[in-house]
Design an enzyme around this catalytic site. Structure first.
Site, PDB file in Angstrom:
ATOM      1  N   LYS A   4     -21.145  -4.702   0.877  1.00 21.66           N
ATOM      2  CA  LYS A   4     -20.567  -5.279  -0.684  1.00 21.66           C
ATOM      3  C   LYS A   4     -21.211  -6.765  -0.690  1.00 21.66           C
ATOM      4  CE  LYS A   4     -16.148  -3.093  -0.033  1.00 21.66           C
ATOM      5  NZ  LYS A   4     -14.487  -3.289   0.348  1.00 21.66           N
ATOM      6  N   SER A  45     -10.369  -4.589  -4.666  1.00 18.02           N
ATOM      7  CA  SER A  45     -10.591  -6.295  -5.250  1.00 18.02           C
ATOM      8  C   SER A  45     -12.194  -6.283  -6.036  1.00 18.02           C
ATOM      9  CB  SER A  45     -11.451  -6.979  -3.812  1.00 18.02           C
ATOM     10  OG  SER A  45     -10.000  -6.910  -2.775  1.00 18.02           O
ATOM     11  N   ARG A  68      -4.477   3.883  -0.118  1.00 17.81           N
ATOM     12  CA  ARG A  68      -4.235   3.560  -1.826  1.00 17.81           C
ATOM     13  C   ARG A  68      -4.276   5.749  -1.913  1.00 17.81           C
ATOM     14  NH1 ARG A  68      -8.206  -0.458  -3.150  1.00 17.81           N
ATOM     15  NH2 ARG A  68      -9.150   0.720  -2.175  1.00 17.81           N
ATOM     16  N   HIS A  95      -3.417  -5.643  -1.387  1.00 18.27           N
ATOM     17  CA  HIS A  95      -3.771  -6.171   0.408  1.00 18.27           C
ATOM     18  C   HIS A  95      -1.979  -7.083   0.615  1.00 18.27           C
ATOM     19  CE1 HIS A  95      -8.215  -6.626  -1.021  1.00 18.27           C
ATOM     20  NE2 HIS A  95      -7.673  -6.002   0.199  1.00 18.27           N
TER      21      HIS A  95
HETATM   22  O1  PNS Z   1     -12.266  -4.533   2.667  1.00 19.78           O
HETATM   23  P1  PNS Z   1     -13.366  -3.941   3.354  1.00 19.78           P
HETATM   24  O2  PNS Z   1     -14.203  -4.298   2.343  1.00 19.78           O
HETATM   25  O3  PNS Z   1     -12.881  -2.982   3.302  1.00 19.78           O
HETATM   26  O4  PNS Z   1     -13.212  -4.546   4.866  1.00 19.78           O
HETATM   27  C1  PNS Z   1     -13.993  -2.748   6.206  1.00 19.78           C
HETATM   28  C2  PNS Z   1     -14.334  -4.348   7.048  1.00 19.78           C
HETATM   29  C3  PNS Z   1     -14.739  -5.295   7.055  1.00 19.78           C
HETATM   30  C4  PNS Z   1     -12.943  -3.541   7.442  1.00 19.78           C
HETATM   31  C5  PNS Z   1     -14.879  -3.571   8.028  1.00 19.78           C
HETATM   32  O5  PNS Z   1     -16.311  -3.126   6.541  1.00 19.78           O
HETATM   33  C6  PNS Z   1     -15.589  -4.079   9.205  1.00 19.78           C
HETATM   34  O6  PNS Z   1     -14.683  -3.289  10.208  1.00 19.78           O
HETATM   35  N1  PNS Z   1     -16.398  -4.312   9.340  1.00 19.78           N
HETATM   36  C7  PNS Z   1     -16.842  -5.040  10.301  1.00 19.78           C
HETATM   37  C8  PNS Z   1     -17.746  -4.294  11.309  1.00 19.78           C
HETATM   38  C9  PNS Z   1     -17.772  -3.722  12.604  1.00 19.78           C
HETATM   39  O7  PNS Z   1     -16.884  -3.375  13.447  1.00 19.78           O
HETATM   40  N2  PNS Z   1     -17.926  -2.238  12.578  1.00 19.78           N
HETATM   41  C10 PNS Z   1     -17.781  -1.590  13.133  1.00 19.78           C
HETATM   42  C11 PNS Z   1     -16.583  -0.350  13.976  1.00 19.78           C
HETATM   43  S1  PNS Z   1     -16.789   0.316  11.735  1.00 19.78           S
END
Ligand code: PNS
Length: 161
Positions: free
Chosen positions: A42, A132, A95, A18
């Site tokens: 998660k 993570s 990745r 990150h």
């Molecule tokens: O590190 P992660 O868990 O892969 O991050 C995922 C994250 C938090 C970026 C994703 O879950 C997210 O965008 N959540 C926000 C909710 C949202 O806006 N959803 C609709 C569009 S995809």
């Protein structure tokens, strides 16, 4: 006009991968907002405020540039935050092809919702295996996570809580 980019994620906890992506984004965009977002898919290890604090400390310790702010968002869509702060770009680290498959639908939906574009950045391949979720698992079973996370995170995870 300055370009704001948002680097969103669960960051539970922040990893060296990150930080690599955050540093690269900070070298491209005028302002970078690292945004800690709850991912309902998660189960969380750390409270959001703790994740924000660890990222802030890791950025200082790692000597990353000063155009990075760290904050969190828990109300509504990720793109609502982008619209609120005037960010035109989301940045995601990629990745592998697995990440491309996971991120592409979200990137399209986010663009359809708001016009915000997603830029994929490639971290150093040395971080390709770091996630993570693996860090949470290794730390939870008492293993050494120091090769995968900034020192402040390793110390925090390995100290009694
Ligand atoms: O590190 P992660 O868990 O892969 O991050 C995922 C994250 C938090 C970026 C994703 O879950 C997210 O965008 N959540 C926000 C909710 C949202 O806006 N959803 C609709 C569009 S995809």
């Amino acid at each position: 006009m300055s370009t704001i980019a948002v680097v969103p994620g669960s960051f539970d906890p922040v990893t060296l991968g990150h930080l690599d992506v955050i540093g690269r984004a900070a070298g491209i965009f005028d302002e970078v907002h690292v945004l800690v977002v709850h991912n309902p898919d998660k189960s969380a290890l750390l409270p959001i405020a703790q994740r924000v604090s660890l990222i802030q400390q890791a950025i200082v310790d790692g000597g990353l540039p000063g155009n990075i702010i760290v904050t969190s968002w828990s109300v509504g869509l990720l793109v609502d935050y982008c619209v609120e702060v005037g960010a035109k770009v989301l940045v995601k680290g990629i990745r592998s092809q697995v990440d491309v498959a996971y991120e592409t639908p979200m990137a399209i939906v986010n663009r359809n919702l708001s016009g915000v574009e997603t830029v994929f950045l490639l971290p150093d391949p040395g971080h390709a295996h770091v996630s993570s979720s693996l860090v949470r698992q290794v730390a939870g079973l008492g293993g050494d996570v120091s090769p995968y996370v900034p020192p402040v995170v390793a110390e925090f995870l390995q100290s009694p809580r």
